[in-house]
Design a protein around this motif. Sequence first.
Motif, PDB file in Angstrom:
ATOM      1  N   THR A  63       0.812  -1.226   0.000  1.00 58.29           N
ATOM      2  CA  THR A  63       0.000   0.000   0.000  1.00 58.29           C
ATOM      3  C   THR A  63       0.843   1.272   0.000  1.00 58.29           C
ATOM      4  O   THR A  63       0.308   2.368   0.168  1.00 58.29           O
ATOM      5  CB  THR A  63      -0.935   0.007   1.225  1.00 58.29           C
ATOM      6  N   PHE A  64       2.164   1.130  -0.171  1.00 56.84           N
ATOM      7  CA  PHE A  64       3.091   2.262  -0.141  1.00 56.84           C
ATOM      8  C   PHE A  64       4.058   2.050  -1.298  1.00 56.84           C
ATOM      9  O   PHE A  64       5.096   1.421  -1.146  1.00 56.84           O
ATOM     10  CB  PHE A  64       3.830   2.263   1.193  1.00 56.84           C
ATOM     11  N   ALA A 119      16.813   7.970   5.251  1.00 57.35           N
ATOM     12  CA  ALA A 119      15.353   7.964   5.225  1.00 57.35           C
ATOM     13  C   ALA A 119      14.792   8.804   6.369  1.00 57.35           C
ATOM     14  O   ALA A 119      13.785   9.508   6.202  1.00 57.35           O
ATOM     15  CB  ALA A 119      14.835   6.530   5.307  1.00 57.35           C
ATOM     16  N   HIS A 120      15.456   8.736   7.532  1.00 63.03           N
ATOM     17  CA  HIS A 120      15.014   9.583   8.646  1.00 63.03           C
ATOM     18  C   HIS A 120      15.150  11.060   8.304  1.00 63.03           C
ATOM     19  O   HIS A 120      14.288  11.865   8.684  1.00 63.03           O
ATOM     20  CB  HIS A 120      15.823   9.289   9.906  1.00 63.03           C
ATOM     21  N   ILE A 138       6.574   6.809   7.319  1.00 73.60           N
ATOM     22  CA  ILE A 138       7.935   6.481   6.891  1.00 73.60           C
ATOM     23  C   ILE A 138       8.746   5.938   8.066  1.00 73.60           C
ATOM     24  O   ILE A 138       9.501   4.967   7.922  1.00 73.60           O
ATOM     25  CB  ILE A 138       8.611   7.710   6.265  1.00 73.60           C
ATOM     26  N   GLN A 139       8.582   6.548   9.250  1.00 75.08           N
ATOM     27  CA  GLN A 139       9.251   6.017  10.438  1.00 75.08           C
ATOM     28  C   GLN A 139       8.894   4.556  10.658  1.00 75.08           C
ATOM     29  O   GLN A 139       9.760   3.718  10.956  1.00 75.08           O
ATOM     30  CB  GLN A 139       8.867   6.811  11.684  1.00 75.08           C
ATOM     31  N   SER A 140       7.621   4.239  10.532  1.00 77.09           N
ATOM     32  CA  SER A 140       7.172   2.871  10.742  1.00 77.09           C
ATOM     33  C   SER A 140       7.832   1.909   9.765  1.00 77.09           C
ATOM     34  O   SER A 140       8.274   0.815  10.152  1.00 77.09           O
ATOM     35  CB  SER A 140       5.648   2.798  10.608  1.00 77.09           C
ATOM     36  N   HIS A 151      12.315   8.413  15.907  1.00 76.54           N
ATOM     37  CA  HIS A 151      11.141   9.276  15.789  1.00 76.54           C
ATOM     38  C   HIS A 151      11.448  10.391  14.798  1.00 76.54           C
ATOM     39  O   HIS A 151      12.541  10.975  14.828  1.00 76.54           O
ATOM     40  CB  HIS A 151      10.767   9.868  17.150  1.00 76.54           C
ATOM     41  N   PRO A 152      10.522  10.710  13.901  1.00 73.32           N
ATOM     42  CA  PRO A 152      10.815  11.724  12.874  1.00 73.32           C
ATOM     43  C   PRO A 152      11.084  13.121  13.419  1.00 73.32           C
ATOM     44  O   PRO A 152      11.644  13.960  12.708  1.00 73.32           O
ATOM     45  CB  PRO A 152       9.565  11.703  11.984  1.00 73.32           C
TER      46      PRO A 152
END
Length: 281
Positions: A63-64, A119-120, A138-140, A151-152
């Motif tokens: 789904t992403f 990515a972070h 995105i964090q997940s 954590h973002p």
Amino acid sequence: MESGNGFAMYENDEIWQQLRWEAKRHADAELALASNLNATILVHSSMEQALAFHLGNKLSSPTFSSTLLYNLFVDVFTEDPEIRDAIRTDMRVVKEKDPACDSYCHCILNFKGFLACQAHRAAHRLWSQGRIPLALAIQSRISEVFTIDIHPAAKIGKGILFDHGTGVVIGETASIGDNVSILHHVTLGGTGKQGGDRHPKIGNGVLIGAGATILGNVKIGEGAKIGAGAVVLIDVPPRTTAVGNPARLVGGKHNPTKLTENPSETMDHTSFISEWSDYVI
């Protein structure tokens, strides 16, 4: 000279040029990897495009989509020259500090600590723009794919080495300075359910050993070393070494031994033992 999307063309980007040369060499030497190296690196015109493509594929889900993520990462990297500089600084640091990293190509393809950090950076920019649900999504995915949970909202400098990276947890109000090296299973956490500013602040040039836990809104001074497995609950002065559970300063609280070299550069985890104890096997 820059390309139309704002990225420096690879001919003028030394790290990108070296990375492409390495990828071509690997593709010629190992035909089983040729398609992967071509799609991930060689067809792209910039480091940012290649990294966005790789992160998009790594973090995608049913789904992403990888295309959505690619466009998202490219947009973020395009908008922020500080992130583009941090990507190259991080890559250079990983290659210099980690003897297991023998090339920039190896770093961008296979080092999940490096990939999770980049990515972070994108997630943090989205968080700062108020795009909270997307940043958290995105964090997940970073946590699920790389087993690194940042954590973002956490602030991270440049020249960062997440060595191995597995099990690293960094809380919402944590901050990490420049040129910091962090080993696997490190926690920068809170102390309970209270809100507010509740996570550690890590100074420049700090080395945090494997399995160390630092809890609460405490400050780890510039150039300090946190030994493997240490549990730190109070501030650690600059250029000192904290070890044990609960952590204590090598040399004692009133006259701690001062480090003469930057521990994040030397990556020296054990030289304090002779001063700390008479441990023998």
